[in-house]
Design a protein around this motif. Structure first.
Motif, PDB file in Angstrom:
ATOM      1  N   TYR A 241      25.377 -26.234  55.177  1.00 38.26           N
ATOM      2  CA  TYR A 241      24.034 -26.793  55.387  1.00 38.26           C
ATOM      3  C   TYR A 241      23.970 -27.645  56.654  1.00 38.26           C
ATOM      4  O   TYR A 241      23.085 -27.468  57.501  1.00 38.26           O
ATOM      5  CB  TYR A 241      23.679 -27.606  54.141  1.00 38.26           C
TER       6      TYR A 241
ATOM      7  N   ARG B 101      13.877 -27.198  50.012  1.00 33.14           N
ATOM      8  CA  ARG B 101      13.409 -26.705  48.722  1.00 33.14           C
ATOM      9  C   ARG B 101      12.160 -27.482  48.312  1.00 33.14           C
ATOM     10  O   ARG B 101      11.938 -28.589  48.781  1.00 33.14           O
ATOM     11  CB  ARG B 101      14.500 -26.888  47.669  1.00 33.14           C
TER      12      ARG B 101
ATOM     13  N   ALA C 265      23.840 -17.287  53.517  1.00 40.48           N
ATOM     14  CA  ALA C 265      24.858 -17.455  52.482  1.00 40.48           C
ATOM     15  C   ALA C 265      26.201 -17.734  53.132  1.00 40.48           C
ATOM     16  O   ALA C 265      26.606 -17.062  54.081  1.00 40.48           O
ATOM     17  CB  ALA C 265      24.928 -16.191  51.623  1.00 40.48           C
TER      18      ALA C 265
ATOM     19  N   GLN D 235      14.350 -22.769  52.155  1.00 40.18           N
ATOM     20  CA  GLN D 235      15.765 -22.805  51.786  1.00 40.18           C
ATOM     21  C   GLN D 235      16.460 -21.476  52.065  1.00 40.18           C
ATOM     22  O   GLN D 235      17.627 -21.445  52.456  1.00 40.18           O
ATOM     23  CB  GLN D 235      15.906 -23.181  50.306  1.00 40.18           C
ATOM     24  N   HIS D 236      15.731 -20.367  51.911  1.00 42.78           N
ATOM     25  CA  HIS D 236      16.374 -19.056  52.094  1.00 42.78           C
ATOM     26  C   HIS D 236      16.719 -18.769  53.552  1.00 42.78           C
ATOM     27  O   HIS D 236      17.414 -17.784  53.846  1.00 42.78           O
ATOM     28  CB  HIS D 236      15.508 -17.933  51.514  1.00 42.78           C
TER      29      HIS D 236
ATOM     30  N   PRO E 160      16.759 -26.737  56.119  1.00 47.03           N
ATOM     31  CA  PRO E 160      16.364 -25.922  54.961  1.00 47.03           C
ATOM     32  C   PRO E 160      15.814 -26.834  53.861  1.00 47.03           C
ATOM     33  O   PRO E 160      16.411 -27.847  53.517  1.00 47.03           O
ATOM     34  CB  PRO E 160      17.684 -25.265  54.527  1.00 47.03           C
TER      35      PRO E 160
END
Length: 262
Positions: free
Chosen positions: A58, A71, A54, A49-50, A69
């Motif tokens: 998505y 999680r 920022a 995910q990182h 990405p």
């Protein structure tokens, strides 16, 4: 991801082989994005995910990098399985999302096309069924669909696509409802999941989705999917099996009520 999944559920059979493999790899210590990436034939990359910068959307990131990405949770587990099982449809949805973002940017309100794309991605299902079942479903004639025409369900197949829908069904509840999408082929006969994937992807367009071509279906009503629906009183719950809502309109000859604020 430590949630136990009952792979014997009928709504998980199309995902079972890859799902069990990913779950086992994850349980043995691989992160979820690593476990998804080693499934044979995977046509998309999965990353942590990182890796998503920022402030970047998505869907735009996936479009530009061909990397999803991910999680370590149940929601992204099913999202990954859907990318593996329906690569053409997921890619087409992503392309349409990216095109909408390119036109309007990321807005507080998504707009009708992005709204419909999100509903599709999160909660869609595909029905392959004889025409009488389709007619009853579109009319929301639940008695006809599930009781009178029950023998026809042996010639039907409901395939779940939405990853949020699949996540919810890990803990089945009567009220869980899919948005059934009908592809251009009318889906009366599909030879394989690959054919289904290609058919759905070919029929997707921004204009078509903006019209919200979905109809609701409480999935645990499907014959053979839930033991309780063998008792037909199951379908009498009007909070779940709802009729089509009709909007009452005032006659043009009727005078409007006076406005007390004037």
């Amino acid at each position: 991801m430590s949630t136990p999944i009952d792979w014997s559920r009928p709504w998980l059979q199309h995902l079972r082989e890859s799902g069990e493999q990913v779950a086992k790899s994850n349980a043995c210590g691989l992160s979820l994005h690593q476990a998804l990436s080693i499934v044979p034939g995977t046509a998309i990359r999965f990353g942590p995910q990182h890796a998503l910068p920022a402030g970047q959307a998505y869907e735009q990131f996936i479009f530009e990098t061909s990397t999803v990405p991910t999680r370590d949770n149940l929601h992204d587990f099913f999202n990954g399985l859907c990318w593996i099982t329906f690569p053409q449809t997921k890619k087409k949805l992503n392309q349409l999302q990216a095109a909408e973002i390119a036109k309007a940017g990321v807005q507080p309100l998504r707009g009708p096309v992005r709204d419909a794309l999100t509903v599709f991605d999160e909660n869609a299902a595909f029905l392959i069924a004889p025409q009488p079942l389709w007619d009853a479903l579109l009319a929301r004639d639940w008695k006809m669909l599930f009781i009178t025409l029950r023998p026809l369900w042996k010639d039907a197949q409901l395939v779940l696509f939405g990853h949020a829908l699949l996540e919810k069904l890990v803990y089945p509840r009567k009220a869980i409802t899919a948005h059934v999408y009908r592809a251009q082929s009318a889906m009366n006969s599909i030879a394989s999941l690959g054919d289904l994937d290609a058919s759905v992807a070919a029929g997707l367009s921004a204009g078509g989705l903006a019209a919200k071509p979905f109809t609701p279906l409480p999935v645990l009503g499907v014959p053979g999917w839930w033991l309780e629906n063998e008792n037909f009183s199951f379908y009498e719950d009007s909070t779940v099996f709802r009729p089509i809502q009709t909007t009452k309109t005032r006659s043009v000859s009727q005078k409007p009520l006076p406005n007390p604020l004037i």
